[in-house]
Design a protein around this motif. Sequence first.
Motif, PDB file in Angstrom:
ATOM      1  N   PHE A  79       0.781  -1.241   0.000  1.00 27.64           N
ATOM      2  CA  PHE A  79       0.000   0.000   0.000  1.00 27.64           C
ATOM      3  C   PHE A  79       0.813   1.292   0.000  1.00 27.64           C
ATOM      4  O   PHE A  79       0.244   2.372  -0.126  1.00 27.64           O
ATOM      5  N   HIS A  80       2.127   1.212   0.131  1.00 26.63           N
ATOM      6  CA  HIS A  80       2.915   2.438   0.268  1.00 26.63           C
ATOM      7  C   HIS A  80       2.827   3.330  -0.971  1.00 26.63           C
ATOM      8  O   HIS A  80       2.700   4.564  -0.847  1.00 26.63           O
ATOM      9  N   ALA A  81       2.903   2.739  -2.150  1.00 24.19           N
ATOM     10  CA  ALA A  81       2.852   3.545  -3.379  1.00 24.19           C
ATOM     11  C   ALA A  81       1.540   4.312  -3.477  1.00 24.19           C
ATOM     12  O   ALA A  81       1.523   5.501  -3.827  1.00 24.19           O
ATOM     13  N   GLU A  82       0.433   3.644  -3.146  1.00 23.51           N
ATOM     14  CA  GLU A  82      -0.869   4.309  -3.172  1.00 23.51           C
ATOM     15  C   GLU A  82      -0.939   5.398  -2.102  1.00 23.51           C
ATOM     16  O   GLU A  82      -1.483   6.483  -2.328  1.00 23.51           O
ATOM     17  N   ALA A  83      -0.371   5.114  -0.920  1.00 23.14           N
ATOM     18  CA  ALA A  83      -0.429   6.075   0.184  1.00 23.14           C
ATOM     19  C   ALA A  83       0.274   7.375  -0.174  1.00 23.14           C
ATOM     20  O   ALA A  83      -0.218   8.468   0.138  1.00 23.14           O
ATOM     21  N   ARG A  84       1.423   7.282  -0.832  1.00 23.87           N
ATOM     22  CA  ARG A  84       2.167   8.488  -1.185  1.00 23.87           C
ATOM     23  C   ARG A  84       1.381   9.409  -2.116  1.00 23.87           C
ATOM     24  O   ARG A  84       1.605  10.621  -2.128  1.00 23.87           O
ATOM     25  N   LYS A  85       0.465   8.840  -2.874  1.00 17.36           N
ATOM     26  CA  LYS A  85      -0.334   9.635  -3.809  1.00 17.36           C
ATOM     27  C   LYS A  85      -1.641  10.111  -3.193  1.00 17.36           C
ATOM     28  O   LYS A  85      -2.390  10.860  -3.820  1.00 17.36           O
ATOM     29  N   THR A  86      -1.929   9.671  -1.971  1.00 17.36           N
ATOM     30  CA  THR A  86      -3.197  10.002  -1.327  1.00 17.36           C
ATOM     31  C   THR A  86      -3.149  11.415  -0.736  1.00 17.36           C
ATOM     32  O   THR A  86      -2.189  11.764  -0.048  1.00 17.36           O
ATOM     33  N   PRO A  87      -4.151  12.246  -1.007  1.00 13.49           N
ATOM     34  CA  PRO A  87      -4.170  13.592  -0.433  1.00 13.49           C
ATOM     35  C   PRO A  87      -4.060  13.558   1.091  1.00 13.49           C
ATOM     36  O   PRO A  87      -4.675  12.730   1.750  1.00 13.49           O
ATOM     37  N   GLY A  88      -3.248  14.446   1.631  1.00 11.04           N
ATOM     38  CA  GLY A  88      -3.062  14.522   3.076  1.00 11.04           C
ATOM     39  C   GLY A  88      -1.871  13.750   3.585  1.00 11.04           C
ATOM     40  O   GLY A  88      -1.451  13.942   4.731  1.00 11.04           O
ATOM     41  N   CYS A  89      -1.298  12.873   2.760  1.00 10.62           N
ATOM     42  CA  CYS A  89      -0.148  12.069   3.201  1.00 10.62           C
ATOM     43  C   CYS A  89       1.034  12.982   3.517  1.00 10.62           C
ATOM     44  O   CYS A  89       1.368  13.889   2.757  1.00 10.62           O
ATOM     45  N   ILE A  90       1.675  12.723   4.649  1.00 16.43           N
ATOM     46  CA  ILE A  90       2.871  13.461   5.027  1.00 16.43           C
ATOM     47  C   ILE A  90       3.851  12.471   5.639  1.00 16.43           C
ATOM     48  O   ILE A  90       3.452  11.554   6.365  1.00 16.43           O
ATOM     49  N   GLU A  91       5.137  12.593   5.320  1.00 15.58           N
ATOM     50  CA  GLU A  91       6.105  11.585   5.749  1.00 15.58           C
ATOM     51  C   GLU A  91       7.474  12.208   5.953  1.00 15.58           C
ATOM     52  O   GLU A  91       7.776  13.296   5.451  1.00 15.58           O
ATOM     53  N   GLY A  92       8.314  11.511   6.695  1.00 12.37           N
ATOM     54  CA  GLY A  92       9.658  12.009   6.935  1.00 12.37           C
ATOM     55  C   GLY A  92      10.438  11.107   7.858  1.00 12.37           C
ATOM     56  O   GLY A  92       9.897  10.156   8.438  1.00 12.37           O
ATOM     57  N   VAL A  93      11.718  11.400   7.995  1.00 12.03           N
ATOM     58  CA  VAL A  93      12.607  10.647   8.881  1.00 12.03           C
ATOM     59  C   VAL A  93      13.015  11.545  10.036  1.00 12.03           C
ATOM     60  O   VAL A  93      13.521  12.652   9.830  1.00 12.03           O
ATOM     61  N   CYS A  94      12.777  11.070  11.242  1.00  9.59           N
ATOM     62  CA  CYS A  94      13.202  11.768  12.458  1.00  9.59           C
ATOM     63  C   CYS A  94      14.528  11.153  12.886  1.00  9.59           C
ATOM     64  O   CYS A  94      14.586   9.974  13.245  1.00  9.59           O
ATOM     65  N   ASN A  95      15.574  11.947  12.816  1.00 10.97           N
ATOM     66  CA  ASN A  95      16.916  11.443  13.059  1.00 10.97           C
ATOM     67  C   ASN A  95      17.318  11.572  14.525  1.00 10.97           C
ATOM     68  O   ASN A  95      16.611  12.169  15.342  1.00 10.97           O
TER      69      ASN A  95
END
Length: 505
Positions: A367-383
């Motif tokens: 589901f990750h590919a679909e999620a990235r295209k979904t409105p509202g998706c936000i992501e990142g790496v906390c180091n």
Amino acid sequence: MKSSIIPTAHGDPSIHVQPSARSFDSLEGTRDSQESCLSIPHHPSGIKPSGNKYTAASNAKDASGPFQVFPDEIIAIFLEYLDAAQLCMLGSTCRFLHAFCRSDDVWKALFIESQQSKSGLFIWRGTWRSTLLNLKEEHLSQISCDNVFSDVLYRPFLCTYTPLTPYTSNIPPKNAIPRLENLSYEEFSQNWSEKPFILTGPVQEWPVFKSWDTDSLLKQYADVKFRAEAVDWTLKNYAAYMQNNKDESPLYLFDRSFVEKMNLQVGKRQESQSYWIPECFGEDLFEVLGENRPDNKWLIIGPARSGSTYHKDPNATSAWNAVLRGSKYWIMFPSNTSAPPPPGVYVSEDQSEVTSPLSIAEWLLGFHAEARKTPGCIEGVCNEGEVLHVPSGWWHLVVNLEASIAITQNFVPRSHLPNVLSFLKENIADQVSGFKKDVTDPYGLFVEGMQRQYPHLLEEALEELKKRAEGKKRKWDEAVGHDDGETNSGGFSFGFGDDSDEDVP
């Protein structure tokens, strides 16, 4: 392949921590690839996906007697009812059943319920089966199962060895979680309480950030028991597990009593500070509950690939998550009445049950590919040395990209007070959690505390809830065709079959 090391902030090396599912050299060359279909090592027992049986000269399942008539899924469920001795006996009958009876998922359940696990008197041997049976590596049988074809057995292996890099890198700019050095309380309250963000500055001042690593924690707390999902293990045992396991979903240390167990001093005013809440998150309205407040802080330790599948934080609270060692990938979605849950996540009507793939890797694959295209998706790496904010009500999935140590805390900012009051009052499907057993009315207790310490905030929040309720009623009246002063304007109405029925508002 090199093992992952968790160093101190000063660069002193700690114990080597081998990320789970990273022991195959063939994976080393795939880390930089950005394709989702990457080289997966051969299964150590030779097990292959089901489709391979159609071109194979022989199929081990044909020699499994009466078991050959059952789907693999049914066989896996049947094995859950056997004890260790029965699994060993059944596994000795043929290659097909040997492969099923060596599945570590079955042995994990047995070990967790065993006296060894509960007492803590065990040596971790790399797998749940070896640990329960106390088998050294040189005593393990090596039986080829290259004519065993089963998706039930192969898929967990595939998920365990699927590299995370393609899913956690090349984040589209529109999806990226904002990164800031720091925020004041006023800036957070006015502009950021509804948004995820990462702060790069505050955590690096903490004493625990400068001194904690796996080695230093083991020196001080090796024999202290911490909660790791369904078990209470000493840190020494958990560190051994973290260093050497092949689980699809590694066990995650998530302890709510760590402050007391480790005798930490939380807050800048403490004589011997361990850490303190970042300034922008300083206000927590649940503090009015005193000793009756629900659980709100946790120590989190885990190997690479450990983490949490999609969820919202409890009691409509917000949260911050500070990474002391390692790094974490986050993918998040806002939650509102008009937006569906994240792709691959299914929620019951009363919001009490969430169904999603069993493992993080399985969700990433499907589901990750679909999620990235979904409105509202936000992501990142906390180091390492950074802290991430999770606003109230946001769906989030998090996975450790390497062995990690973190501290997290839930809180109630004033901007989310109406949401928390509504959640506690409605308590749909008994979802309110974390309170002591003798707290029978969390909503009433919270209102009482707010009335005593912040009456103006309580009044504003209750007024906001009243407006929301009136807005919902207005929309309902419009939907069924009711206008003020009119009882029947020709709109939709409910009736039960005779002239005396009244419209249902």
